[in-house]
Design a protein around this motif. Structure first.
Motif, PDB file in Angstrom:
ATOM      1  N   GLY A   1      -0.765   7.573 -12.786  1.00  0.00           N
ATOM      2  CA  GLY A   1      -0.771   6.612 -11.751  1.00  0.00           C
ATOM      3  C   GLY A   1      -0.325   7.012 -10.056  1.00  0.00           C
ATOM      4  O   GLY A   1      -0.222   6.553  -9.300  1.00  0.00           O
ATOM      5  N   THR A   2      -0.940   8.403  -9.663  1.00  0.00           N
ATOM      6  CA  THR A   2      -1.497   9.549  -8.786  1.00  0.00           C
ATOM      7  C   THR A   2      -2.270   8.555  -7.870  1.00  0.00           C
ATOM      8  O   THR A   2      -2.930   8.344  -8.388  1.00  0.00           O
ATOM      9  N   THR A   3      -1.911   8.708  -6.824  1.00  0.00           N
ATOM     10  CA  THR A   3      -2.978   7.945  -6.205  1.00  0.00           C
ATOM     11  C   THR A   3      -4.151   9.170  -5.279  1.00  0.00           C
ATOM     12  O   THR A   3      -3.475   9.682  -4.322  1.00  0.00           O
TER      13      THR A   3
ATOM     14  N   GLN B   1       3.100  12.330  -5.539  1.00  0.00           N
ATOM     15  CA  GLN B   1       2.360  10.517  -5.590  1.00  0.00           C
ATOM     16  C   GLN B   1       0.694  10.696  -5.167  1.00  0.00           C
ATOM     17  O   GLN B   1       0.196   9.647  -5.574  1.00  0.00           O
ATOM     18  N   ILE B   2       0.757  11.475  -4.707  1.00  0.00           N
ATOM     19  CA  ILE B   2      -0.359  10.812  -3.188  1.00  0.00           C
ATOM     20  C   ILE B   2      -0.821  12.662  -3.262  1.00  0.00           C
ATOM     21  O   ILE B   2      -0.336  13.879  -2.695  1.00  0.00           O
ATOM     22  N   LEU B   3      -1.975  12.602  -3.562  1.00  0.00           N
ATOM     23  CA  LEU B   3      -3.080  13.337  -3.280  1.00  0.00           C
ATOM     24  C   LEU B   3      -3.987  13.275  -2.903  1.00  0.00           C
ATOM     25  O   LEU B   3      -4.919  12.942  -2.585  1.00  0.00           O
ATOM     26  N   PHE B   4      -4.188  14.318  -1.891  1.00  0.00           N
ATOM     27  CA  PHE B   4      -5.798  14.687  -0.628  1.00  0.00           C
ATOM     28  C   PHE B   4      -6.492  15.266  -1.474  1.00  0.00           C
ATOM     29  O   PHE B   4      -6.118  16.767  -1.786  1.00  0.00           O
ATOM     30  N   LEU B   5      -7.698  14.842  -1.246  1.00  0.00           N
ATOM     31  CA  LEU B   5      -8.644  16.257  -1.829  1.00  0.00           C
ATOM     32  C   LEU B   5      -9.434  16.531  -0.957  1.00  0.00           C
ATOM     33  O   LEU B   5     -10.272  15.422  -0.710  1.00  0.00           O
ATOM     34  N   ASP B   6      -9.705  17.583   0.302  1.00  0.00           N
ATOM     35  CA  ASP B   6     -10.288  17.190   1.517  1.00  0.00           C
ATOM     36  C   ASP B   6     -11.891  18.018   0.676  1.00  0.00           C
ATOM     37  O   ASP B   6     -11.701  19.682   0.892  1.00  0.00           O
TER      38      ASP B   6
ATOM     39  N   PRO C   1       0.853  -1.156   0.347  1.00  0.00           N
ATOM     40  CA  PRO C   1      -0.246   0.007   0.264  1.00  0.00           C
ATOM     41  C   PRO C   1       0.794   1.300  -0.318  1.00  0.00           C
ATOM     42  O   PRO C   1       2.078   1.178   0.089  1.00  0.00           O
ATOM     43  N   ILE C   2       0.518   2.523  -0.207  1.00  0.00           N
ATOM     44  CA  ILE C   2       1.239   3.670  -0.661  1.00  0.00           C
ATOM     45  C   ILE C   2       0.994   4.343   0.588  1.00  0.00           C
ATOM     46  O   ILE C   2       1.931   4.777   1.231  1.00  0.00           O
ATOM     47  N   ILE C   3      -0.361   4.209   1.156  1.00  0.00           N
ATOM     48  CA  ILE C   3      -0.320   4.950   2.884  1.00  0.00           C
ATOM     49  C   ILE C   3      -0.398   3.410   3.327  1.00  0.00           C
ATOM     50  O   ILE C   3      -2.019   2.961   3.053  1.00  0.00           O
ATOM     51  N   SER C   4      -0.131   3.248   5.102  1.00  0.00           N
ATOM     52  CA  SER C   4      -0.344   2.384   5.792  1.00  0.00           C
ATOM     53  C   SER C   4      -1.240   3.793   6.913  1.00  0.00           C
ATOM     54  O   SER C   4      -0.655   4.500   7.814  1.00  0.00           O
TER      55      SER C   4
ATOM     56  N   ASP D   1      -7.608   1.484  11.346  1.00  0.00           N
ATOM     57  CA  ASP D   1      -6.485   1.274  10.544  1.00  0.00           C
ATOM     58  C   ASP D   1      -7.163   1.229   8.942  1.00  0.00           C
ATOM     59  O   ASP D   1      -7.851   0.705   8.858  1.00  0.00           O
ATOM     60  N   LEU D   2      -5.715   1.686   8.261  1.00  0.00           N
ATOM     61  CA  LEU D   2      -5.960   1.436   6.986  1.00  0.00           C
ATOM     62  C   LEU D   2      -5.215   1.819   6.102  1.00  0.00           C
ATOM     63  O   LEU D   2      -4.160   1.748   5.999  1.00  0.00           O
ATOM     64  N   ASP D   3      -5.444   0.697   5.010  1.00  0.00           N
ATOM     65  CA  ASP D   3      -4.077   1.195   3.391  1.00  0.00           C
ATOM     66  C   ASP D   3      -4.831   1.430   2.619  1.00  0.00           C
ATOM     67  O   ASP D   3      -6.670   0.487   1.880  1.00  0.00           O
ATOM     68  N   ILE D   4      -4.399   2.261   2.029  1.00  0.00           N
ATOM     69  CA  ILE D   4      -4.905   2.995   0.233  1.00  0.00           C
ATOM     70  C   ILE D   4      -3.934   2.138  -0.465  1.00  0.00           C
ATOM     71  O   ILE D   4      -2.839   2.532  -0.578  1.00  0.00           O
ATOM     72  N   ARG D   5      -4.423   1.933  -1.954  1.00  0.00           N
ATOM     73  CA  ARG D   5      -4.019   1.305  -2.510  1.00  0.00           C
ATOM     74  C   ARG D   5      -2.997   1.883  -3.464  1.00  0.00           C
ATOM     75  O   ARG D   5      -3.402   3.001  -3.719  1.00  0.00           O
ATOM     76  N   ARG D   6      -1.772   1.374  -4.306  1.00  0.00           N
ATOM     77  CA  ARG D   6      -1.351   2.317  -5.103  1.00  0.00           C
ATOM     78  C   ARG D   6      -2.370   2.414  -6.043  1.00  0.00           C
ATOM     79  O   ARG D   6      -2.447   2.002  -6.830  1.00  0.00           O
TER      80      ARG D   6
END
Length: 313
Positions: free
Chosen positions: A184-186, A154-159, A3-6, A25-30
């Motif tokens: 490829g951006t998560t 590589q990771i983008l958060f949109l709140d 995962p890209i975020i754990s 507990d959470l895994d975000i997939r790439r």
């Protein structure tokens, strides 16, 4: 693929005693688009703020692309772009200066071509020399996205990225999100527009009162928890549902002129044909029928109201 975020056992309790997150507990997939849904005050923004290093967790751990956000903060944060919910930027700077500065904050070398591409993708290129204070609210929202993308995360958060923006801008944003995912951006987003999550997300997470209630692939979630309704307009009104059919999920509506049959999507093929056969056996004829199914919004409301727990990823 890792995962890209754990997130592990992540919790946050504020000084007031309010527990905003409870052992998440959470895994975000790439490479996925992950939608985090929840009512106001559920803990969405707190979770994002912890991952982005804005808020300190009370306990637990977070890694971003293998980097611990506490012990390896700079490397972890360089992987992340954040588009916050609130409009906050330097009103007296130009658009170009703002995105250029954002790129430099992360130690990235100058790359005017990349910044130009970002601004063009967001329809901001003709505004590059404008002061931010002169822009409309929608354009300011675009600038926040450009700032978040300036250092090529590589990771983008949109709140809540489309809160208060017009329909045209909303469509532009989601086209951009699709392009980013293709490259490829998560993407991790929170939104009140649940139809957007239904259209865009690969997986859905539902958070309520600081607890992660459910994490599931969107399509699987729709199949598991989605309900369908078959409405049959009857040839002749029924005074009541025959006793022999009382065990079925049937409801008589419209003063006996219609029957509504509710079933889950997994039993659709085995449920409808026997129903119609049994209705015929009891002399109940219909002249029209139509079906409808629950939306992601219906499922979300049901989960939040019931406090139901689902299978966690």
């Amino acid at each position: 693929m890792s995962p890209i975020i754990s997130l592990r056992n992540l919790g946050k309790t504020y000084a007031s005693g309010f527990q905003a997150l409870k052992d998440v507990d959470l895994d975000i997939r790439r490479g996925e688009i992950f939608a985090l849904l929840g009512p106001n005050g559920a803990g969405k923004t707190t979770l994002i703020s912890i991952v982005c290093g804005i808020v300190k967790a009370s306990h637990g751990s977070v890694t971003a692309d293998g980097h611990d956000i506490v012990t390896d903060y700079r490397a972890a944060r360089a992987k992340i772009g954040l588009v916050p919910q609130e409009l906050s930027t330097d009103a007296f700077e130009s658009v170009w200066a703002t995105v250029k500065f954002s790129r430099g904050l992360f130690g990235k070398p100058p790359d005017p071509d990349h910044l130009e591409k970002v601004l063009r993708d967001l329809s901001l290129w003709d505004k590059k020399d404008s002061k931010i204070m002169a822009l409309s609210g929608g354009m300011k929202r675009r600038v926040l996205i450009a700032k978040a993308l300036a250092h090529e995360p590589q990771i983008l958060f949109l709140d809540e990225p489309t809160a208060g923006v017009d329909v045209e801008l909303r469509h532009d944003m989601w086209q951009m999100v699709r392009r980013l995912r293709e490259n490829g951006t998560t993407i991790i987003l929170t939104t009140h527009y649940i139809e957007e999550a239904e259209e865009m997300a690969d997986r859905i997470g539902v958070i309520n009162k600081g607890e992660l209630v459910l994490v599931e692939d969107k399509d699987v979630l729709m199949r598991k928890l989605g309900k369908k309704q078959l409405t049959l307009t009857l040839q002749d009104p029924l005074p009541r549902i025959p006793a022999e059919l009382s065990a079925l999920p049937l409801e008589l509506v419209d003063d006996g002129h219609a029957l509504v049959y509710t079933f889950d999507t997994q039993t659709e093929e085995t449920g409808i044909a026997p129903l119609l056969r049994r209705l015929g056996e009891h002399g109940i004829d219909f002249k029209d029928l139509h079906s409808s199914e629950s939306s992601l919004e219906d499922i979300f409301v049901s989960l939040v109201r019931s406090g139901r727990e689902g299978v966690r990823a």
